[in-house]
Design a protein around this motif. Structure first.
Motif, PDB file in Angstrom:
ATOM      1  N   TYR A 177       0.828  -1.211   0.000  1.00  0.00           N
ATOM      2  CA  TYR A 177       0.000   0.000   0.000  1.00  0.00           C
ATOM      3  C   TYR A 177       0.858   1.256   0.000  1.00  0.00           C
ATOM      4  CZ  TYR A 177      -5.027  -0.592  -0.055  1.00  0.00           C
ATOM      5  OH  TYR A 177      -6.325  -0.793  -0.469  1.00  0.00           O
ATOM      6  N   ARG A 178       1.991   1.213   0.685  1.00  0.00           N
ATOM      7  CA  ARG A 178       2.871   2.390   0.670  1.00  0.00           C
ATOM      8  C   ARG A 178       3.426   2.616  -0.730  1.00  0.00           C
ATOM      9  NH1 ARG A 178       4.743  -0.080   5.283  1.00  0.00           N
ATOM     10  NH2 ARG A 178       6.886  -0.284   4.563  1.00  0.00           N
ATOM     11  N   ALA A 179       3.744   1.536  -1.434  1.00  0.00           N
ATOM     12  CA  ALA A 179       4.218   1.663  -2.818  1.00  0.00           C
ATOM     13  C   ALA A 179       3.127   2.243  -3.707  1.00  0.00           C
ATOM     14  CB  ALA A 179       4.655   0.293  -3.337  1.00  0.00           C
ATOM     15  N   ALA A 180       1.915   1.715  -3.590  1.00  0.00           N
ATOM     16  CA  ALA A 180       0.803   2.218  -4.392  1.00  0.00           C
ATOM     17  C   ALA A 180       0.516   3.680  -4.070  1.00  0.00           C
ATOM     18  CB  ALA A 180      -0.443   1.361  -4.148  1.00  0.00           C
ATOM     19  N   SER A 181       0.671   4.064  -2.817  1.00  0.00           N
ATOM     20  CA  SER A 181       0.426   5.451  -2.399  1.00  0.00           C
ATOM     21  C   SER A 181       1.393   6.405  -3.075  1.00  0.00           C
ATOM     22  CB  SER A 181       0.549   5.567  -0.878  1.00  0.00           C
ATOM     23  OG  SER A 181      -0.375   4.741  -0.208  1.00  0.00           O
ATOM     24  N   ALA A 182       2.673   6.059  -3.045  1.00  0.00           N
ATOM     25  CA  ALA A 182       3.685   6.929  -3.641  1.00  0.00           C
ATOM     26  C   ALA A 182       3.470   7.074  -5.142  1.00  0.00           C
ATOM     27  CB  ALA A 182       5.080   6.375  -3.355  1.00  0.00           C
ATOM     28  N   ILE A 183       3.151   5.977  -5.807  1.00  0.00           N
ATOM     29  CA  ILE A 183       2.902   6.022  -7.249  1.00  0.00           C
ATOM     30  C   ILE A 183       1.669   6.869  -7.544  1.00  0.00           C
ATOM     31  CG2 ILE A 183       2.171   4.621  -9.224  1.00  0.00           C
ATOM     32  CD1 ILE A 183       4.012   2.388  -8.017  1.00  0.00           C
ATOM     33  N   ASP A 184       0.630   6.689  -6.765  1.00  0.00           N
ATOM     34  CA  ASP A 184      -0.598   7.450  -6.982  1.00  0.00           C
ATOM     35  C   ASP A 184      -0.355   8.947  -6.852  1.00  0.00           C
ATOM     36  OD1 ASP A 184      -3.726   7.287  -7.096  1.00  0.00           O
ATOM     37  OD2 ASP A 184      -3.262   8.697  -5.483  1.00  0.00           O
ATOM     38  N   ILE A 185       0.373   9.355  -5.830  1.00  0.00           N
ATOM     39  CA  ILE A 185       0.673  10.781  -5.649  1.00  0.00           C
ATOM     40  C   ILE A 185       1.461  11.307  -6.847  1.00  0.00           C
ATOM     41  CG2 ILE A 185       1.992  12.428  -4.249  1.00  0.00           C
ATOM     42  CD1 ILE A 185       1.236  10.644  -1.806  1.00  0.00           C
ATOM     43  N   ALA A 186       2.405  10.510  -7.341  1.00  0.00           N
ATOM     44  CA  ALA A 186       3.191  10.921  -8.504  1.00  0.00           C
ATOM     45  C   ALA A 186       2.325  11.069  -9.747  1.00  0.00           C
ATOM     46  CB  ALA A 186       4.316   9.916  -8.754  1.00  0.00           C
ATOM     47  N   LEU A 187       1.335  10.205  -9.912  1.00  0.00           N
ATOM     48  CA  LEU A 187       0.453  10.295 -11.078  1.00  0.00           C
ATOM     49  C   LEU A 187      -0.410  11.557 -11.025  1.00  0.00           C
ATOM     50  CD1 LEU A 187      -0.679   6.570 -11.460  1.00  0.00           C
ATOM     51  CD2 LEU A 187       1.058   7.786 -12.788  1.00  0.00           C
ATOM     52  N   TRP A 188      -0.882  11.922  -9.840  1.00  0.00           N
ATOM     53  CA  TRP A 188      -1.622  13.176  -9.718  1.00  0.00           C
ATOM     54  C   TRP A 188      -0.719  14.369 -10.029  1.00  0.00           C
ATOM     55  CZ3 TRP A 188      -6.773  14.299  -8.659  1.00  0.00           C
ATOM     56  CH2 TRP A 188      -7.590  13.200  -8.386  1.00  0.00           C
ATOM     57  N   ASP A 189       0.552  14.261  -9.669  1.00  0.00           N
ATOM     58  CA  ASP A 189       1.502  15.329  -9.982  1.00  0.00           C
ATOM     59  C   ASP A 189       1.678  15.447 -11.491  1.00  0.00           C
ATOM     60  OD1 ASP A 189       3.377  17.369  -9.238  1.00  0.00           O
ATOM     61  OD2 ASP A 189       5.027  15.952  -9.526  1.00  0.00           O
ATOM     62  N   VAL A 190       1.747  14.304 -12.174  1.00  0.00           N
ATOM     63  CA  VAL A 190       1.830  14.320 -13.639  1.00  0.00           C
ATOM     64  C   VAL A 190       0.598  14.998 -14.230  1.00  0.00           C
ATOM     65  CG1 VAL A 190       1.771  12.884 -15.720  1.00  0.00           C
ATOM     66  CG2 VAL A 190       3.304  12.286 -13.846  1.00  0.00           C
ATOM     67  N   TRP A 191      -0.585  14.641 -13.756  1.00  0.00           N
ATOM     68  CA  TRP A 191      -1.817  15.217 -14.279  1.00  0.00           C
ATOM     69  C   TRP A 191      -1.846  16.732 -14.073  1.00  0.00           C
ATOM     70  CZ3 TRP A 191      -7.425  14.341 -12.077  1.00  0.00           C
ATOM     71  CH2 TRP A 191      -8.341  14.892 -12.964  1.00  0.00           C
ATOM     72  N   GLY A 192      -1.422  17.174 -12.897  1.00  0.00           N
ATOM     73  CA  GLY A 192      -1.381  18.608 -12.644  1.00  0.00           C
ATOM     74  C   GLY A 192      -0.436  19.333 -13.588  1.00  0.00           C
ATOM     75  N   GLY A 221      -3.104   4.696   0.441  1.00  0.00           N
ATOM     76  CA  GLY A 221      -3.557   4.581  -0.948  1.00  0.00           C
ATOM     77  C   GLY A 221      -3.436   5.836  -1.772  1.00  0.00           C
ATOM     78  N   GLY A 222      -2.794   6.876  -1.230  1.00  0.00           N
ATOM     79  CA  GLY A 222      -2.557   8.080  -2.007  1.00  0.00           C
ATOM     80  C   GLY A 222      -3.748   9.010  -2.046  1.00  0.00           C
ATOM     81  N   LEU A 223      -3.686   9.963  -2.969  1.00  0.00           N
ATOM     82  CA  LEU A 223      -4.755  10.948  -3.112  1.00  0.00           C
ATOM     83  C   LEU A 223      -6.056  10.311  -3.599  1.00  0.00           C
ATOM     84  CD1 LEU A 223      -2.420  13.567  -4.719  1.00  0.00           C
ATOM     85  CD2 LEU A 223      -3.792  14.075  -2.696  1.00  0.00           C
ATOM     86  N   THR A 224      -5.948   9.293  -4.443  1.00  0.00           N
ATOM     87  CA  THR A 224      -7.145   8.639  -4.973  1.00  0.00           C
ATOM     88  C   THR A 224      -7.969   8.013  -3.860  1.00  0.00           C
ATOM     89  OG1 THR A 224      -6.087   8.213  -7.109  1.00  0.00           O
ATOM     90  CG2 THR A 224      -7.955   6.811  -6.521  1.00  0.00           C
ATOM     91  N   GLU A 225      -7.308   7.310  -2.949  1.00  0.00           N
ATOM     92  CA  GLU A 225      -8.029   6.695  -1.837  1.00  0.00           C
ATOM     93  C   GLU A 225      -8.381   7.730  -0.773  1.00  0.00           C
ATOM     94  OE1 GLU A 225      -9.779   3.177  -0.320  1.00  0.00           O
ATOM     95  OE2 GLU A 225      -8.795   3.600  -2.230  1.00  0.00           O
TER      96      GLU A 225
END
Length: 398
Positions: free
Chosen positions: A82-97, A297-301
């Motif tokens: 879950y920590r891995a998924a969280s970090a990736i999720d935050i990075a994906l939101w950064d890409v979208w921004g 789970g990052g920003l998505t969760e």
């Protein structure tokens, strides 16, 4: 746009923090972060998740998130997966921004307020800086600087409260019961230990009265019987909340604790995914919903947990006692959610080592944090980070 590379970085000096950088074929790089067990998380990212990410559209955040947290070993926890998924999720939101030239809080729905009140977690400059993050053992008291708040609350909590008020901060979190828990294993507390742990509360109320809100952190160290006894002793000091008084693995036990005190229970940075929160909320075991975006789970969760909390008429209060990118993500989340009560912050961190690592830190002024500016998260790793001799970098490409 496609994901072309996944990079993880950690520095020995800050060995609990792991950064994730998602590279794309359009040159955009998303930055994410998690905390604790950096080596294990990095291995999971490169050995298990990279093959599921490379070549994917990074803007399909929801689909990617679902896949990463739906693996057999990643089931509603705050463990490595879950920590891995969280970090990736935050990075994906950064890409979208960055792709849309908008801050993450705008993508989450926009600002719900122009400024947001913070409380100060009274840690010090060296707190959780090394690998050993067990309470008491990692207090690392004694670093030089005006914000060595861990030493301050253990020596004169009243003076610390007065200093915080002078700086516009009218809420603070302390954990003076941890030493007793370590001595007894959390199964009992003597009258002498109880008296010692209550001293900071006495000093705060004597010095500043009710002008300071006090949050009490218990780090899930106590059994239910003793936690209830401590709660009764603390109630005359009117704390704002009791945080993680027992292990967060029994909604029934936590509900029993909640019924035993008029002080709201804040829970929990240790819960993974909205499913665990729903069980606690169904039992009416939580008064304030706390989430650590880097663990659950990052920003998505996180936004789903915040929305669910609102359906139960409960306030939302993101956690921060970890790294600078996680703090930035939490601030974006806090501003975008209508039921956010307050944002955790650590002035020894945002005025100290956070600035060594990132280009922008959320601005806190007169007890309030201001929205982050710029696209995405609005911060990047400092150029000096990439030149560190203690930096451990691993990259997987298409």
């Amino acid at each position: 746009m496609k994901i072309t590379g996944i990079e993880t970085l950690s520095a020995r000096e800050f060995e609990n923090v792991l950064w994730v950088r998602i590279h794309t074929d359009e040159g955009l790089i998303g930055l994410g972060e998690t905390f604790y067990g950096a080596g294990a998380v990095a291995s999971h990212i490169h050995d298990t998740l990279a093959a599921r990410l490379l070549g994917r559209d990074p803007l399909r955040i929801e689909a990617i998130h679902k896949e990463l947290v739906n693996l057999p070993m990643a089931q509603s926890s705050t463990g490595t997966e879950y920590r891995a998924a969280s970090a990736i999720d935050i990075a994906l939101w950064d890409v979208w921004g960055k792709a849309s030239s908008l801050p993450v809080h705008q993508l989450l729905g926009g600002l719900c307020r122009d400024k947001l009140r913070v409380y100060n977690t009274c840690a010090g400059y060296q707190y959780v800086r090394n690998r050993d993050i067990r309470p008491v053992n990692t207090w690392n008291i004694g670093a030089a600087g005006p914000y060595e708040d861990l030493q301050a609350f253990t020596t004169d909590a009243g003076a610390l409260a007065e200093n915080l008020l002078e700086n516009g901060i009218n809420a603070m979190k302390i954990w003076p019961f941890d030493p007793a828990a370590r001595e007894t294993g959390g199964v009992d507390i003597s009258s002498e230990q109880l008296k010692t742990a209550l001293k900071p509360f006495e000093l705060i109320r004597k010095r500043v009265g009710d002008r300071m809100e006090i949050m009490v952190e218990f780090h899930s160290l106590w059994n239910l019987t003793t936690a209830k006894r401590i709660a009764r002793a603390l109630e005359p000091y009117e704390p704002t909340w009791f945080e993680d008084p027992i292990r967060m693995n029994s909604s029934q036990a936590l509900a029993e604790y909640t019924r035993s005190t008029h002080v709201p229970v804040c829970a929990s940075e240790t819960l993974g995914s909205r499913w665990a929160y729903k069980e606690m909320l169904d039992r009416d075991a939580i008064g304030v919903v706390m989430v650590d975006l880097c663990w659950t789970g990052g920003l998505t969760e996180g936004r789903k947990i915040a929305a669910m909390a609102e359906t139960y008429h409960k306030p939302f209060a993101p956690h921060d006692c970890i790294g600078p990118v996680g703090f930035a993500a939490a601030v974006h989340m806090s501003f975008s959610q209508p039921n956010t009560l307050i944002q955790e912050s650590v002035r020894a961190f945002y005025a100290g080592w956070y600035k060594e690592l990132v280009t922008e830190v959320p601005v806190i002024r007169d007890g309030y944090v201001l929205p982050m500016a710029g696209p995405g998260l609005g911060t990047e790793l400092q150029p000096a980070v990439f030149e560190r001799t203690d930096l451990v970098v691993r990259r997987t490409d298409v």
